[in-house]
Design a protein around this motif. Structure first.
Motif, PDB file in Angstrom:
ATOM      1  N   CYS A   1      65.113  38.105 132.667  1.00 51.58           N
ATOM      2  CA  CYS A   1      66.342  38.221 133.453  1.00 51.58           C
ATOM      3  C   CYS A   1      67.260  37.068 133.080  1.00 51.58           C
ATOM      4  N   MET A   2      68.359  37.369 132.394  1.00 50.76           N
ATOM      5  CA  MET A   2      69.187  36.324 131.804  1.00 50.76           C
ATOM      6  C   MET A   2      70.147  35.658 132.775  1.00 50.76           C
ATOM      7  N   LYS A   3      70.392  36.280 133.931  1.00 54.09           N
ATOM      8  CA  LYS A   3      71.327  35.712 134.907  1.00 54.09           C
ATOM      9  C   LYS A   3      70.800  36.000 136.307  1.00 54.09           C
ATOM     10  N   PRO A   4      71.041  35.114 137.270  1.00 55.46           N
ATOM     11  CA  PRO A   4      70.646  35.414 138.649  1.00 55.46           C
ATOM     12  C   PRO A   4      71.230  36.737 139.145  1.00 55.46           C
ATOM     13  N   SER A   5      72.468  37.046 138.741  1.00 55.68           N
ATOM     14  CA  SER A   5      73.104  38.279 139.192  1.00 55.68           C
ATOM     15  C   SER A   5      72.452  39.518 138.591  1.00 55.68           C
ATOM     16  N   SER A   6      71.609  39.332 137.560  1.00 60.86           N
ATOM     17  CA  SER A   6      70.953  40.463 136.911  1.00 60.86           C
ATOM     18  C   SER A   6      69.583  40.775 137.497  1.00 60.86           C
ATOM     19  N   MET A   7      69.146  40.008 138.486  1.00 59.04           N
ATOM     20  CA  MET A   7      67.775  40.171 138.974  1.00 59.04           C
ATOM     21  C   MET A   7      67.519  41.562 139.545  1.00 59.04           C
ATOM     22  N   MET A   8      68.465  42.126 140.291  1.00 59.33           N
ATOM     23  CA  MET A   8      68.237  43.460 140.843  1.00 59.33           C
ATOM     24  C   MET A   8      68.248  44.525 139.749  1.00 59.33           C
ATOM     25  N   VAL A   9      68.952  44.270 138.647  1.00 55.40           N
ATOM     26  CA  VAL A   9      68.872  45.162 137.490  1.00 55.40           C
ATOM     27  C   VAL A   9      67.442  45.144 136.951  1.00 55.40           C
ATOM     28  N   ALA A  10      66.891  43.925 136.805  1.00 51.71           N
ATOM     29  CA  ALA A  10      65.526  43.775 136.299  1.00 51.71           C
ATOM     30  C   ALA A  10      64.510  44.396 137.253  1.00 51.71           C
ATOM     31  N   VAL A  11      64.729  44.240 138.561  1.00 49.20           N
ATOM     32  CA  VAL A  11      63.809  44.827 139.545  1.00 49.20           C
ATOM     33  C   VAL A  11      63.798  46.351 139.411  1.00 49.20           C
ATOM     34  N   GLY A  12      64.982  46.943 139.319  1.00 51.10           N
ATOM     35  CA  GLY A  12      65.059  48.390 139.144  1.00 51.10           C
ATOM     36  C   GLY A  12      64.343  48.855 137.886  1.00 51.10           C
ATOM     37  N   MET A  13      64.511  48.104 136.798  1.00 53.64           N
ATOM     38  CA  MET A  13      63.849  48.456 135.536  1.00 53.64           C
ATOM     39  C   MET A  13      62.347  48.260 135.634  1.00 53.64           C
ATOM     40  N   ALA A  14      61.915  47.170 136.269  1.00 52.31           N
ATOM     41  CA  ALA A  14      60.487  46.854 136.353  1.00 52.31           C
ATOM     42  C   ALA A  14      59.718  47.942 137.096  1.00 52.31           C
ATOM     43  N   ILE A  15      60.312  48.457 138.158  1.00 52.50           N
ATOM     44  CA  ILE A  15      59.645  49.494 138.951  1.00 52.50           C
ATOM     45  C   ILE A  15      59.444  50.758 138.121  1.00 52.50           C
ATOM     46  N   LYS A  16      60.474  51.134 137.367  1.00 54.53           N
ATOM     47  CA  LYS A  16      60.385  52.363 136.575  1.00 54.53           C
ATOM     48  C   LYS A  16      59.507  52.206 135.335  1.00 54.53           C
ATOM     49  N   LEU A  17      59.531  51.011 134.748  1.00 53.02           N
ATOM     50  CA  LEU A  17      58.829  50.805 133.479  1.00 53.02           C
ATOM     51  C   LEU A  17      57.456  50.162 133.652  1.00 53.02           C
ATOM     52  N   ARG A  18      57.088  49.834 134.890  1.00 51.55           N
ATOM     53  CA  ARG A  18      55.845  49.105 135.150  1.00 51.55           C
ATOM     54  C   ARG A  18      55.806  47.834 134.294  1.00 51.55           C
ATOM     55  N   ALA A  19      56.876  47.095 134.370  1.00 51.03           N
ATOM     56  CA  ALA A  19      57.043  45.895 133.549  1.00 51.03           C
ATOM     57  C   ALA A  19      57.029  44.652 134.421  1.00 51.03           C
ATOM     58  N   TRP A  20      56.926  43.502 133.776  1.00 52.31           N
ATOM     59  CA  TRP A  20      56.935  42.211 134.436  1.00 52.31           C
ATOM     60  C   TRP A  20      58.328  41.604 134.320  1.00 52.31           C
ATOM     61  N   ILE A  21      58.610  40.615 135.174  1.00 53.15           N
ATOM     62  CA  ILE A  21      59.912  39.944 135.137  1.00 53.15           C
ATOM     63  C   ILE A  21      59.700  38.451 134.941  1.00 53.15           C
ATOM     64  N   LEU A  22      60.427  37.888 133.981  1.00 57.54           N
ATOM     65  CA  LEU A  22      60.440  36.445 133.759  1.00 57.54           C
ATOM     66  C   LEU A  22      61.879  35.962 133.891  1.00 57.54           C
ATOM     67  N   PRO A  23      62.211  35.220 134.953  1.00 59.24           N
ATOM     68  CA  PRO A  23      63.574  34.698 135.067  1.00 59.24           C
ATOM     69  C   PRO A  23      63.848  33.677 133.967  1.00 59.24           C
ATOM     70  N   LEU A  24      65.070  33.651 133.481  1.00 59.95           N
ATOM     71  CA  LEU A  24      65.493  32.647 132.516  1.00 59.95           C
ATOM     72  C   LEU A  24      66.051  31.464 133.306  1.00 59.95           C
ATOM     73  N   PHE A  25      65.341  30.342 133.256  1.00 55.25           N
ATOM     74  CA  PHE A  25      65.769  29.169 134.010  1.00 55.25           C
ATOM     75  C   PHE A  25      66.637  28.265 133.139  1.00 55.25           C
ATOM     76  N   TYR A  26      67.836  27.979 133.615  1.00 60.55           N
ATOM     77  CA  TYR A  26      68.759  27.088 132.905  1.00 60.55           C
ATOM     78  C   TYR A  26      69.810  26.601 133.879  1.00 60.55           C
ATOM     79  N   GLU A  27      70.513  25.541 133.494  1.00 59.97           N
ATOM     80  CA  GLU A  27      71.618  25.012 134.283  1.00 59.97           C
ATOM     81  C   GLU A  27      72.808  24.820 133.358  1.00 59.97           C
ATOM     82  N   LYS A  28      73.955  25.322 133.762  1.00 56.39           N
ATOM     83  CA  LYS A  28      75.152  25.181 132.946  1.00 56.39           C
ATOM     84  C   LYS A  28      75.817  23.828 133.185  1.00 56.39           C
ATOM     85  N   LEU A  29      76.395  23.274 132.113  1.00 48.65           N
ATOM     86  CA  LEU A  29      77.112  22.007 132.181  1.00 48.65           C
ATOM     87  C   LEU A  29      78.605  22.251 132.047  1.00 48.65           C
TER      88      LEU A  29
END
Length: 220
Positions: free
Chosen positions: A29-57
């Motif tokens: 999941c490349m952005k916090p705002s994309s998490m629900m996109v990833a959740v929807g995909m994970a349920i359908k694809l039986r996939a795992w989710i790894l958040p991308l942790f970063y801080e912008k400068l």
């Protein structure tokens, strides 16, 4: 393209990736705002989710712009819209300010990683199908961070899956993935990201992360 909400976008993207269903694919999941996109995909694809942790400068020359991002390992990733020559000038003029930002960003990153109750180890991506997930992307900085994360790893295959992107971002996705699913390419002058969703997320970022962890526990 417009969507009912980010879950609906996730469902739509998942329908294009049925070939990876049940293969232990990992959604980055490349952005916090994309998490629900990833959740929807994970349920359908039986996939795992790894958040991308970063801080912008923040860019010291323009406080409305981003200089780059600090990835969870502590590596810095330059905003692709800034040239190396411009970055060298900024470093010379604002070194102390940049280093202060990095220290503060690293502190926030460590806290965020420690508070996340799922795995944050990128090595789980080795030998697995990896899907880089976005909702609406108008800058390829997050993609650059994902590239930095994947650089020392050996995923089996890397997909990109995103709703709307600008032209330059779409090109970067196609260059840096084995295959990308992009639902719409936007002109360079666009509305805000939320504009493309009829309904906004009802969960906080913390609640979304909990959903991601629950999904991983369910598959386990």
């Amino acid at each position: 393209m417009y969507f009912t909400d980010r879950m609906a976008l996730g469902n739509k993207l998942a329908d294009t990736l049925t070939n990876v269903r049940g293969t232990d694919a990992v959604l980055v999941c490349m952005k916090p705002s994309s998490m629900m996109v990833a959740v929807g995909m994970a349920i359908k694809l039986r996939a795992w989710i790894l958040p991308l942790f970063y801080e912008k400068l923040t860019n010291p020359l323009d406080t409305t712009a981003k200089l780059g991002a600090l990835e969870q390992s502590g590596e810095f990733c330059l905003n692709p819209s800034i040239t190396e020559n411009d970055y060298e000038y900024i470093k010379q003029e604002f070194m102390a300010q940049i280093e202060d930002q990095k220290r503060e960003a690293m502190s926030r990153l460590n806290q965020a990683v420690n508070e996340y109750h799922g795995t944050t180890d990128p090595h789980i991506l080795n030998n697995r199908t990896v899907i880089l997930v976005g909702d609406v992307m108008m800058n390829s900085l997050e993609l650059e961070v994902a590239k930095l994360l994947l650089k020392p790893l050996t995923p089996h295959r890397v997909y990109g899956a995103v709703g709307n992107v600008t032209i330059d971002v779409s090109e970067q996705f196609r260059i840096n993935t084995d295959e990308s699913i992009i639902l719409d390419v936007l002109p360079s002058s666009v509305m805000g990201e939320d504009h493309y969703f009829e309904n906004q997320d009802i969960y906080s970022d913390e609640e979304k992360q909990k959903l991601a962890v629950y999904i991983a526990q369910y598959w386990a």
